[in-house]
Design an enzyme around this catalytic site. Structure first.
Site, PDB file in Angstrom:
ATOM      1  CD  GLU A 195      20.903 -25.618 -66.182  1.00  0.00           C
ATOM      2  OE1 GLU A 195      20.434 -24.718 -66.896  1.00  0.00           O
ATOM      3  OE2 GLU A 195      21.741 -25.417 -65.314  1.00  0.00           O
ATOM      4  CB  SER A 224      24.803 -24.035 -67.313  1.00  0.00           C
ATOM      5  OG  SER A 224      25.401 -23.093 -66.478  1.00  0.00           O
ATOM      6  NE  ARG A 244      20.967 -24.769 -62.879  1.00  0.00           N
ATOM      7  CZ  ARG A 244      21.711 -23.969 -62.115  1.00  0.00           C
ATOM      8  NH1 ARG A 244      21.549 -23.985 -60.810  1.00  0.00           N
ATOM      9  NH2 ARG A 244      22.575 -23.150 -62.659  1.00  0.00           N
TER      10      ARG A 244
HETATM   11  N1  EPU Z   1      35.559 -23.428 -64.709  1.00  0.00           N
HETATM   12  C1  EPU Z   1      36.455 -23.867 -65.686  1.00  0.00           C
HETATM   13  N2  EPU Z   1      36.307 -23.397 -66.953  1.00  0.00           N
HETATM   14  C2  EPU Z   1      35.342 -22.491 -67.299  1.00  0.00           C
HETATM   15  C3  EPU Z   1      34.465 -22.034 -66.300  1.00  0.00           C
HETATM   16  C4  EPU Z   1      34.563 -22.516 -65.027  1.00  0.00           C
HETATM   17  O1  EPU Z   1      37.329 -24.673 -65.414  1.00  0.00           O
HETATM   18  O2  EPU Z   1      35.268 -22.145 -68.486  1.00  0.00           O
HETATM   19  C5  EPU Z   1      35.663 -23.990 -63.334  1.00  0.00           C
HETATM   20  C6  EPU Z   1      36.487 -23.153 -62.387  1.00  0.00           C
HETATM   21  O3  EPU Z   1      37.200 -24.043 -61.559  1.00  0.00           O
HETATM   22  C7  EPU Z   1      35.444 -22.425 -61.557  1.00  0.00           C
HETATM   23  C8  EPU Z   1      34.332 -23.455 -61.495  1.00  0.00           C
HETATM   24  O4  EPU Z   1      34.375 -24.084 -62.762  1.00  0.00           O
HETATM   25  O5  EPU Z   1      35.901 -22.113 -60.279  1.00  0.00           O
HETATM   26  C9  EPU Z   1      32.957 -22.901 -61.226  1.00  0.00           C
HETATM   27  O6  EPU Z   1      32.656 -21.924 -62.203  1.00  0.00           O
HETATM   28  P1  EPU Z   1      31.425 -20.908 -61.999  1.00  0.00           P
HETATM   29  O7  EPU Z   1      31.444 -20.372 -60.621  1.00  0.00           O
HETATM   30  O8  EPU Z   1      31.437 -19.961 -63.146  1.00  0.00           O
HETATM   31  O9  EPU Z   1      30.133 -21.784 -62.014  1.00  0.00           O
HETATM   32  P2  EPU Z   1      29.642 -23.138 -62.703  1.00  0.00           P
HETATM   33  O10 EPU Z   1      29.639 -24.202 -61.680  1.00  0.00           O
HETATM   34  O11 EPU Z   1      30.372 -23.397 -63.977  1.00  0.00           O
HETATM   35  C10 EPU Z   1      27.147 -22.723 -61.986  1.00  0.00           C
HETATM   36  C11 EPU Z   1      25.811 -22.622 -62.625  1.00  0.00           C
HETATM   37  C12 EPU Z   1      25.644 -21.271 -63.315  1.00  0.00           C
HETATM   38  C13 EPU Z   1      25.835 -20.177 -62.284  1.00  0.00           C
HETATM   39  C14 EPU Z   1      27.218 -20.329 -61.659  1.00  0.00           C
HETATM   40  C15 EPU Z   1      27.491 -19.351 -60.568  1.00  0.00           C
HETATM   41  C16 EPU Z   1      25.202 -24.907 -63.175  1.00  0.00           C
HETATM   42  C17 EPU Z   1      24.929 -25.865 -64.270  1.00  0.00           C
HETATM   43  N3  EPU Z   1      25.589 -23.693 -63.574  1.00  0.00           N
HETATM   44  O12 EPU Z   1      28.115 -22.732 -63.043  1.00  0.00           O
HETATM   45  O13 EPU Z   1      24.334 -21.196 -63.826  1.00  0.00           O
HETATM   46  O14 EPU Z   1      25.702 -18.897 -62.853  1.00  0.00           O
HETATM   47  O15 EPU Z   1      27.331 -21.669 -61.075  1.00  0.00           O
HETATM   48  O16 EPU Z   1      26.856 -19.746 -59.407  1.00  0.00           O
HETATM   49  O17 EPU Z   1      25.057 -25.234 -61.994  1.00  0.00           O
HETATM   50  C18 EPU Z   1      22.881 -21.406 -65.725  1.00  0.00           C
HETATM   51  O18 EPU Z   1      22.270 -22.238 -65.072  1.00  0.00           O
HETATM   52  O19 EPU Z   1      22.561 -21.097 -66.883  1.00  0.00           O
HETATM   53  C19 EPU Z   1      24.073 -20.789 -65.137  1.00  0.00           C
HETATM   54  C20 EPU Z   1      24.822 -19.948 -65.809  1.00  0.00           C
END
Ligand code: EPU
Length: 353
Positions: free
Chosen positions: A349, A241, A167
């Protein structure tokens, strides 16, 4: 080209925050962009370029000029049996570019489906999702130096010069507010390049018995996942995010796991985005900030007109009529509670103005 004054930006930011810009102008072509640099309102004021406004939080009226980027056009520059090179103007909607690619069977950006925002914002923060990043396909970025706008100050950044990180890019650091991105060039593959190992994506495909035959199948799966977890900004104000994920090294992880044995963590290539650590030299193990926020009891919580989304704790929402200050206050409370509980520092972010 018409300059408007005291312009309400409510419909130009996905948080739907109502603030006013001293001046507002829209540009629709490169010639208008050049003309923009000759205007005193532009030369003499602070400036912000806006695409979809999907990664910005306005906390007060903007005492400068807001330029809405509507530069459009997608062009195939090179086409051989294996790859295509595509040039896309920065004011295009990112997902329209994804559609352009998947409709033609090209591989490389299908995992980045449905990310809100315009093409110009993509290299700024090296957009990434479901195991892919812009970095994997970007060739170059064409830009204008903002203060002069002179033709001889037009600059092409190679991918390396963009210094893309998690990012992150040179446009958020060394060259912050110095360049306006005019277009980007991507190299996509015509040969199958499936990238479906991201845990949530893999699970979705298995559960729904989808056999991926083309990039459009992946695109559709990613869209379905996003729709099920992330709120639609047309219905409820948000910027996806709000915070970045946290990356730690092995030692720090060990310490944390002693206290929180169930803490989810993902190593590179372990079903998470192949994101390099922003903390150079300290390792690259992702700890999902969403989990940290959830553990602090924020998921689904509402405070007045703002809150934390009930299906993805990384997302802050405007339930209607909230000010940027209210959103920022909630973000600060979240940062404090995660700091107090885990001694980890969440970093927004979103671009806070
Ligand atoms: N999780 C929780 N609680 C929640 C959601 C997620 O505990 O409410 C934990 C779970 O363990 C899950 C892990 O977080 O396995 C990862 O969750 P997710 O795959 O949904 O992704 P993220 O790391 O929370 C990132 C990006 C998103 C992108 C997703 C999918 C960042 C800041 N965000 O989120 O990007 O869609 O991966 O690849 O890196 C954005 O930038 O606006 C965005 C939505």
């Amino acid at each position: 080209m018409k300059i408007l004054e005291k312009y309400d930006l409510k419909y130009l930011n996905t948080f739907a925050v109502s603030v006013r810009a001293k001046f507002f102008i829209q540009i629709e072509s490169e010639s208008e962009l050049k003309e923009l640099f000759t205007l005193p309102e532009f030369q003499q004021n602070k400036k912000i370029f806006l695409g979809s406004g999907s990664n910005v939080l306005f906390t007060k009226d903007f005492d400068g000029i807001v330029v809405l980027n509507k530069l459009k056009g997608i062009e195939i520059l090179e086409d051989n049996s294996e790859t295509v090179v595509i040039k896309c103007m920065s004011g295009e909607v990112w997902h329209d570019l994804v559609n352009f690619a998947v409709e033609r069977g090209y591989w490389g950006i299908e995992n980045l489906s449905f990310i809100p925002g315009t093409v110009g914002a993509a290299p700024m923060q090296n957009i990434g999702a479901y195991g892919a990043e812009l970095k994997n396909v970007l060739e170059s970025v064409e830009s204008f130096e903002i203060t002069t706008g002179k033709e001889n100050k037009k600059r092409i950044f190679s991918k390396e010069e963009c210094e893309l990180g998690y990012r992150d890019s040179v446009f958020k650091n060394k060259f912050k507010d110095q360049y306006f991105i005019v277009s980007i060039t991507l190299k996509l593959s015509k040969i199958e390049k499936k990238n479906i190992s991201y845990k949530i994506l893999q699970e979705y495909l298995e559960k729904n018995k989808i056999e991926v035959k083309n990039s459009k199948d992946v695109s559709e799966a990613v869209m379905a996942i996003r729709k099920s977890k992330l709120p639609d900004p047309n219905e409820i104000g948000n910027v996806g995010s709000f915070f970045k994920n946290i990356f730690v090294g092995k030692e720090k992880l060990k310490e944390l796991l002693k206290i929180y044995p169930t803490m989810p963590h993902f190593e590179e290539g372990e079903g998470t985005s192949p994101q390099p650590s922003p903390y150079k030299g300290e390792g690259a193990i992702k700890i999902p900030s969403a989990w940290l926020i959830e553990q602090c009891g924020w998921k689904g919580k509402r405070i007045g007109r703002v809150g934390v989304h009930d299906r993805q704790a990384l997302v802050i929402v405007n339930h209607g009529g909230a000010t940027g200050e209210e959103i920022k206050n909630l973000a600060e409370q979240i940062i404090t509670s995660v700091q107090d509980k885990f001694s980890l520092t969440l970093v927004p972010e979103v671009n806070i103005v």
